[in-house]
Design an enzyme around this catalytic site. Sequence first.
Site, short mmCIF file in Angstrom:
data_model
loop_
_atom_site.label_atom_id
_atom_site.label_comp_id
_atom_site.label_asym_id
_atom_site.label_seq_id
_atom_site.Cartn_x
_atom_site.Cartn_y
_atom_site.Cartn_z
CB SER A 15 6.14 25.69 101.51
OG SER A 15 4.66 25.87 101.88
CG ASN A 91 0.60 17.79 103.79
OD1 ASN A 91 0.24 17.14 104.65
ND2 ASN A 91 0.98 19.04 103.59
CE1 TYR A 156 -8.42 20.98 108.39
CE2 TYR A 156 -9.06 19.62 110.44
CZ TYR A 156 -7.97 19.95 109.54
OH TYR A 156 -6.74 19.14 109.60
CB ALA A 158 -17.50 18.41 106.20
P1 NAP Z 1 0.55 24.09 107.61
O1 NAP Z 1 1.61 24.29 108.42
O2 NAP Z 1 -0.57 25.20 107.84
O3 NAP Z 1 0.89 24.24 106.02
C1 NAP Z 1 0.07 24.20 105.16
C2 NAP Z 1 0.64 24.00 103.66
O4 NAP Z 1 -0.33 23.85 102.65
C3 NAP Z 1 1.85 24.99 103.59
O5 NAP Z 1 2.66 24.42 102.60
C4 NAP Z 1 0.96 25.69 102.50
O6 NAP Z 1 1.40 26.27 101.28
C5 NAP Z 1 -0.16 24.58 101.64
N1 NAP Z 1 -1.19 25.11 101.12
C6 NAP Z 1 -2.36 25.77 101.71
N2 NAP Z 1 -3.24 26.17 101.04
C7 NAP Z 1 -3.14 25.31 99.73
C8 NAP Z 1 -3.48 25.49 98.40
N3 NAP Z 1 -4.75 25.98 98.18
N4 NAP Z 1 -2.92 25.03 97.41
C9 NAP Z 1 -1.50 24.53 97.55
N5 NAP Z 1 -0.76 24.44 99.00
C10 NAP Z 1 -1.68 25.09 100.06
O7 NAP Z 1 -0.39 22.91 107.83
P2 NAP Z 1 -0.04 21.32 108.63
O8 NAP Z 1 -0.49 21.65 109.91
O9 NAP Z 1 1.33 21.03 108.15
O10 NAP Z 1 -1.28 20.57 107.64
C11 NAP Z 1 -1.07 19.69 106.57
C12 NAP Z 1 -2.03 18.81 106.53
O11 NAP Z 1 -2.32 18.09 107.67
C13 NAP Z 1 -3.33 19.58 106.25
O12 NAP Z 1 -4.14 18.63 105.38
C14 NAP Z 1 -3.98 19.44 107.73
O13 NAP Z 1 -5.30 19.76 107.57
C15 NAP Z 1 -3.55 18.38 108.22
N6 NAP Z 1 -3.57 17.80 109.64
C16 NAP Z 1 -2.96 18.93 110.54
C17 NAP Z 1 -2.94 18.73 111.78
C18 NAP Z 1 -2.22 19.81 112.77
O14 NAP Z 1 -2.68 19.66 113.96
N7 NAP Z 1 -1.35 20.56 112.13
C19 NAP Z 1 -3.82 17.70 112.19
C20 NAP Z 1 -4.24 16.99 111.70
C21 NAP Z 1 -4.40 17.07 109.94
P3 NAP Z 1 2.30 27.94 101.62
O15 NAP Z 1 3.34 27.67 102.45
O16 NAP Z 1 2.45 28.38 100.37
O17 NAP Z 1 1.08 28.75 102.41
#
Ligand code: NAP
Length: 247
Positions: A15, A91, A156, A158
């Site tokens: 989303s 993701n 996180y 881990a």
């Molecule tokens: P984000 O902007 O916070 O978006 C998180 C997404 O995950 C949203 O679509 C949310 O849905 C969904 N979500 C959260 N908890 C969930 C659950 N229990 N079940 C189903 N969906 C869930 O995160 P992002 O930055 O795009 O991160 C995406 C991935 O990349 C994550 O695994 C994160 O750890 C990884 N990552 C991010 C970064 C960074 O700097 N941003 C760096 C390294 C890795 P809703 O909209 O419904 O809440």
Amino acid sequence: MGRVDGRTALVTGASRGIGRAIALELAREGARVAVNFASNEAKAQEVADEITALGGTCLLVQADIGKPQEARAMVEKVAKEFTHLDVLVNNAGITRDAMLPQMTDQQWVDVIQTNLGGCFFCTSAAIPFMTAQSYGRIVNISSLNGQIPAIGQANYSASKGGIIAFTRTAAAELVHSGITVNTVAPGYTETDMFESVPAALQTKIKGHIPMGRFAHPEEIAKAVIFLVADGDYITGQQISVNGGAFM
Ligand code: NAP
């Protein structure tokens, strides 16, 4: 002609942020895409509308991937509605930061259950469908902070280091089933998750990135599409997309 024409895909946490970019890129390349979200239906609907505007097909699926029954039911629903499931992108992820002495059991459990547990629940549910068709592409989103120490993020880091280890074992178990399993490890990426990091800390972090900037979600999506579309002989690997932050 798209690079994944005729394929079907499920992207968890699509989303917003990185998942949204991955879902859109898969749709642009011809896949039918299931967009999972936890609670933000309005944002998920915006992604669905964007996919439809591209001429693609989208299925919205609400599920908390940290809950085994919900995660598995979602995978089964997508495979049945699309008649097959070719691509799974694990993701969705959360943070609940605290220094170790202050970290509560709940913060630990929530992050491990969602990030690492969710990856297992969705993957194990997808395997029977992918094995039956002798084809599958699974990409797990890890993190730079699963590769290097991350102060205040023991839970996180881990979970994200666990995803890298999980990926290798899953790849080895599935190597004769036509299923590849790989990790993409993003560095700091401009999404809602990273916006919650205080501005002063963001500036400090930027100073440690050789390329001097944060990633755009689309740059992470490109690595995922590469593995899905062109990674036929790649399994058990990790691609780091981090501007040189970890070499
Ligand atoms: P984000 O902007 O916070 O978006 C998180 C997404 O995950 C949203 O679509 C949310 O849905 C969904 N979500 C959260 N908890 C969930 C659950 N229990 N079940 C189903 N969906 C869930 O995160 P992002 O930055 O795009 O991160 C995406 C991935 O990349 C994550 O695994 C994160 O750890 C990884 N990552 C991010 C970064 C960074 O700097 N941003 C760096 C390294 C890795 P809703 O909209 O419904 O809440």
